[in-house]
Motif scaffolding. Sequence first.
Motif, mmCIF file in Angstrom:
data_model
loop_
_atom_site.group_PDB
_atom_site.id
_atom_site.type_symbol
_atom_site.label_atom_id
_atom_site.label_comp_id
_atom_site.label_asym_id
_atom_site.label_seq_id
_atom_site.Cartn_x
_atom_site.Cartn_y
_atom_site.Cartn_z
ATOM 1 N N PHE A 92 -0.310 86.595 16.779
ATOM 2 C CA PHE A 92 1.101 86.875 17.030
ATOM 3 C C PHE A 92 1.286 87.578 18.375
ATOM 4 O O PHE A 92 2.135 87.191 19.177
ATOM 5 N N VAL A 93 0.497 88.626 18.623
ATOM 6 C CA VAL A 93 0.633 89.370 19.879
ATOM 7 C C VAL A 93 0.298 88.473 21.064
ATOM 8 O O VAL A 93 1.005 88.466 22.073
ATOM 9 N N SER A 94 -0.746 87.683 20.940
ATOM 10 C CA SER A 94 -1.109 86.758 22.013
ATOM 11 C C SER A 94 -0.021 85.713 22.228
ATOM 12 O O SER A 94 0.304 85.364 23.370
ATOM 13 N N GLY A 95 0.561 85.235 21.150
ATOM 14 C CA GLY A 95 1.649 84.262 21.264
ATOM 15 C C GLY A 95 2.885 84.841 21.920
ATOM 16 O O GLY A 95 3.542 84.178 22.729
ATOM 17 N N VAL A 96 3.208 86.092 21.598
ATOM 18 C CA VAL A 96 4.362 86.737 22.234
ATOM 19 C C VAL A 96 4.098 86.920 23.723
ATOM 20 O O VAL A 96 4.982 86.672 24.557
ATOM 21 N N LEU A 97 2.891 87.335 24.080
ATOM 22 C CA LEU A 97 2.552 87.460 25.503
ATOM 23 C C LEU A 97 2.642 86.117 26.216
ATOM 24 O O LEU A 97 3.138 86.032 27.341
#
Length: 151
Positions: A92-97
């Motif tokens: 999720f965090v990687s996708g948001v970045l």
Amino acid sequence: MGFLGRSRVGLRRLDGESPLRLVLLLCSFALTGYVGVRLLSGDWFGIALWFVGAAVLHDLVLFPLYALADRAVAAALPTPARWINHVRVPAFVSGVLLLVWFPLILGRQERRYENATGLSADVFWPRWLLITAALFGASALWLVIRVAIRG
């Protein structure tokens, strides 16, 4: 006494919490209203269109995609359900970045970025990969620590 009399019981009945929480909530609404008025003073139609488009894009395209990806990961990894979060959170965090920085990560705005800042834009792809690897590595390490403590 009236609604805002001496008794704190009346305010507690209104919100269920302390009067300070109610005051902070009202201040946050006032600040949000101020920001909304300032934001919409320019191109209000474009901003409203962007918000509606973002909601439609999320609900009709992105949500089904990441729900499908989540089910695929859950089916592929025969682990307890609580361990799946060690994949969900870094993904999720990687996708948001990626969502926020995709024009620079994919190299679509290199010249514009370099002209505006004077800095090279070729660092975004490797740095995003390193951040993603670090997120998954930290999550895996946390899972190992959790299993070692419980087991």
